[in-house]
Structure formats: C-alpha cells, structure tokens
Enzyme design. Structure first.
Site, short mmCIF file in Angstrom:
data_model
loop_
_atom_site.label_atom_id
_atom_site.label_comp_id
_atom_site.label_asym_id
_atom_site.label_seq_id
_atom_site.Cartn_x
_atom_site.Cartn_y
_atom_site.Cartn_z
N GLN A 1 0.84 -1.21 0.00
CA GLN A 1 0.00 0.00 0.00
C GLN A 1 0.87 1.25 0.00
O GLN A 1 0.55 2.25 -0.65
CB GLN A 1 -0.94 -0.01 1.22
CG GLN A 1 -1.96 1.12 1.22
CD GLN A 1 -2.93 1.03 0.06
OE1 GLN A 1 -3.26 -0.05 -0.41
NE2 GLN A 1 -3.38 2.17 -0.45
N ALA B 1 -5.83 5.05 -0.37
CA ALA B 1 -5.62 4.95 1.07
C ALA B 1 -4.15 5.14 1.40
O ALA B 1 -3.28 4.64 0.69
CB ALA B 1 -6.10 3.59 1.56
N SER C 1 -5.47 1.00 4.35
CA SER C 1 -6.25 0.17 3.43
C SER C 1 -6.87 -1.00 4.16
O SER C 1 -6.18 -1.74 4.87
CB SER C 1 -5.37 -0.36 2.29
OG SER C 1 -6.08 -1.39 1.61
N HIS D 1 -7.72 -3.64 2.92
CA HIS D 1 -7.18 -4.89 2.37
C HIS D 1 -6.08 -5.47 3.27
O HIS D 1 -5.81 -6.66 3.22
CB HIS D 1 -6.67 -4.67 0.95
CG HIS D 1 -7.78 -4.55 -0.07
ND1 HIS D 1 -8.38 -5.64 -0.63
CD2 HIS D 1 -8.41 -3.47 -0.58
CE1 HIS D 1 -9.32 -5.24 -1.47
NE2 HIS D 1 -9.37 -3.92 -1.46
N ASP E 1 -11.97 -7.64 -3.51
CA ASP E 1 -12.59 -6.94 -4.63
C ASP E 1 -13.08 -8.01 -5.60
O ASP E 1 -12.36 -8.98 -5.86
CB ASP E 1 -11.57 -6.03 -5.32
CG ASP E 1 -11.12 -4.89 -4.42
OD1 ASP E 1 -11.90 -4.47 -3.55
OD2 ASP E 1 -9.98 -4.42 -4.60
N GLU F 1 -17.91 1.90 -3.89
CA GLU F 1 -17.14 0.79 -4.48
C GLU F 1 -18.01 -0.46 -4.44
O GLU F 1 -17.90 -1.25 -3.50
CB GLU F 1 -15.82 0.56 -3.72
CG GLU F 1 -14.82 1.67 -3.86
CD GLU F 1 -13.43 1.28 -3.35
OE1 GLU F 1 -13.23 0.13 -2.90
OE2 GLU F 1 -12.52 2.15 -3.41
N TRP G 1 -17.74 -3.09 -5.76
CA TRP G 1 -16.97 -4.33 -5.92
C TRP G 1 -16.24 -4.76 -4.65
O TRP G 1 -15.69 -5.84 -4.58
CB TRP G 1 -15.93 -4.12 -7.03
CG TRP G 1 -14.95 -3.01 -6.71
CD1 TRP G 1 -13.80 -3.12 -5.97
CD2 TRP G 1 -15.03 -1.63 -7.09
NE1 TRP G 1 -13.17 -1.91 -5.86
CE2 TRP G 1 -13.90 -0.96 -6.55
CE3 TRP G 1 -15.94 -0.88 -7.84
CZ2 TRP G 1 -13.67 0.41 -6.74
CZ3 TRP G 1 -15.70 0.47 -8.02
CH2 TRP G 1 -14.59 1.10 -7.48
N HIS G 2 -16.20 -3.92 -3.64
CA HIS G 2 -15.37 -4.19 -2.46
C HIS G 2 -16.24 -4.73 -1.32
O HIS G 2 -17.07 -4.02 -0.79
CB HIS G 2 -14.65 -2.90 -2.04
CG HIS G 2 -13.81 -3.01 -0.80
ND1 HIS G 2 -12.43 -2.91 -0.81
CD2 HIS G 2 -14.15 -3.21 0.50
CE1 HIS G 2 -11.96 -3.04 0.42
NE2 HIS G 2 -12.99 -3.22 1.23
ZN ZN Z 1 -11.03 -2.96 -2.36
#
Ligand code: ZN
Length: 323
Positions: A213, A232, A237, A239, A246, A295, A297-298
């Site tokens: 990141q 981020a 993040s 993630h 995602d 988002e 997709w997240h």
């Molecule tokens: Zn994401």
C-alpha cells in the site's frame, strides 16, 4: 497550514491511567498550553477516560537542511519528537535532525533520501502523522475499523492467510489472492452459492501488505499529489486486514468500476453477500462517512450476524461502531 495532500481528520485522545497534560503534549508534539486552549481547560487536571482534542501538528513549509535555524525547524523537531525520536527541540537543524529525516526518507521510497526536509518529505511525514494518531489497537478483531482516520500498524500481517478456492480474474500465484482464514472460508461459500444461482463472479484482490500500500500511495503521490488523496495511505487500506476482497465479472470486463453495480452479478452480490457475512463496504450515498467513493466491488467480512444487521439497517461500519 495542514498539508493538503492528505485529508485532515479530527484527532482525539482518551486519557489513560498515569497521563498528565505534559505527557500527552509531549506524545503528540504539542504544548500543554495549546492542549488547554484546544480543550478549553481552566486547570491542569484531567481524568482517566476523558476525551481530549489534539491540536493539529503543524509541519513547516519550505526547505531545511543542516545549518538551517528558526521556529520552522523547531516545529519540525517537535513533530519528530512526537514520533518517538529523541532529538533536541532547539530550532537548529543539526546532524541529529538530518539523520532522523534521512531515516524517515529511507522508509518512504521513492523520496530521495538526502536528509534535507522539503515538500515531498513533508507530505510523507503528514501521512505518518495521520496514521500514527489513530493506530488501531485491535488489528485482529473481526470488526476492526480501518479507514483514512484509523490505520493498521506497519508490522501487522494477519496470522492465517490462505488462498480461497474461488475463480479469480487472473491466473497464477499472487499474494493478493490471500485472505484471512475465516473470511476465505465464508468467501468460498458465497462463491459456491453464486455458482448454484448461475452467477459467475471472480475475485480480483484480497490481502495487501502495508508495504504494498505504501508503494501504491507513493506512486500516486509521484504521479499526482491530488490523486494520492483518493487512495488509502499506508496502514489505511482495509485490504491489509485480510478481510476484504474486490470482486468483478466478465460482464463488467473484469474491471473494478461503478458499472459493476448495474450488472446482474453486482446486484446478486449486494443481495447475497450479507447472508455469508460480507457487506458492501463503501455504499453509494455514504461517501462522506466512509471517506471513499462508492465501491460496489469491495466486500468486507464481518460475520453473518453483524453483516446482516448493518445491511438491514442501511448502515456503514463507521455508523455501526458509532464512529
Ligand atoms: Zn477494495
């Protein structure tokens, strides 16, 4: 002035046993006087559990190097002390100050590590400030809140990272296929249900390390400082928790884009994710709460109970946690 490259967030601190205004001021690189002013305190008495507003640390504008002196150098040194470096706050940019700046630069490629403080070093220090103020204390918690204001420690790596047995949008090994075990198992079930319903979804990106990141953030900063504010900061993040993935589909050309929300796969995901413990983390219309554009997709794993509750009530994780 606060740096414009990173969003400013309100900074608060909860008074811990053994704290004094002096200790807190030192910790945050500020003074007892400005703490008292910011919190309208009339005495030095503070209570355990009391929430204090922390006045923003001010990083000086300009370029400073060995031999520079003055109040700007002093302000810079106060910030460095707040990071835990033991240097004198004397307003003189000596070899000690230069070596601390050099150390910080070496941690933030692609900034040139020359020991000279300038705009790029300032921007990267501002990121450190923003993250340091809100280092989360419960990184392993399934409900951990990670966003622009609450960052994970650089050294945090989830303990059980595995690759879920699901179709991905690309072939071959990549660390970003990984997720935390609990989330990976739930994701496999979600994808199995999708298959049953004749819905073809694909994983794109799961776990992302702090270092990865930091690279992404630094690259964005290099390309365009204004663009960096949409990504981020390192530690910020979700993630990095290993609890996010995602997701895309062939119908969306394997892209992570707004149009995914309009595809049958995107709609199926919104409807079915909560039953398997996932929420759409950054919904439309909540941008000013989550700090991110929508988002679709997240997805983020929280366990079925919380995920279903949050979805039914139309909340975000921030709202659910009362932040
Ligand atoms: Zn994401």
């Amino acid at each position: 002035m606060p740096n414009s490259l990173t969003p400013q967030v309100p900074r608060v601190y909860k008074v811990q046993p053994g704290d004094s205004l002096y200790k807190i001021a030192k910790k945050f690189g500020t003074t007892v006087k400005s703490l008292k002013t910011a919190n309208k305190l009339t005495s030095d008495i503070i209570n355990i559990g009391q929430i204090l507003k922390i006045p923003s640390l001010t990083l000086p504008e300009g370029i400073y190097r060995i031999g520079s002196t003055g109040p700007q150098v002093k302000a810079l040194q106060s910030v460095l002390v707040s990071f835990g470096f033991s240097i004198k706050v004397d307003g003189i940019y000596g070899s000690k100050t230069a070596s601390v700046i050099l150390q910080l630069q070496q941690k933030s490629p692609p900034i040139k590590a020359d020991g000279i403080y300038g705009p790029k070093t300032k921007a990267s220090l501002q990121t450190l400030i923003d993250i340091n103020f809100h280092l989360v204390s419960n990184p392993t918690d399934l409900l951990v809140l990670v966003n622009r204001a609450n960052g994970l420690p650089a050294e945090y790596i989830p303990s059980k990272l595995v690759i879920p047995n699901i179709p991905f949008s690309f072939e071959g090994y990549d660390p970003k296929k990984q997720m935390r075990l609990e989330a990976a198992q739930a994701l496999e079930q979600l994808f199995a249900k999708a298959k049953q319903d004749n819905i073809s979804i694909l994983g794109v990106s799961g776990y992302r390390s702090y270092q990865r990141q930091a690279q992404i953030y630094a690259t964005n900063m290099e390309i365009s400082p204004t663009k960096a504010q949409f990504s981020a900061p390192p530690g910020g993040s979700e993630h990095q928790t290993g609890l996010s993935m995602d997701v895309t589909s062939a119908s969306n050309n394997y892209q992570l884009s707004q149009s995914f929300a309009l595809t049958p796969e995107g709609q199926w995901l919104t409807q079915n994710a909560p039953a398997f413990g996932f929420i759409i983390r950054y919904p439309q219309g909540k941008e000013n709460i989550t700090g991110y554009q929508a988002e679709p997709w997240h997805i983020r794993y929280l366990g079925t109970q919380v995920a279903q509750l949050i979805t039914q009530q139309g909340l975000t994780l921030e709202e659910y946690l009362g932040k």
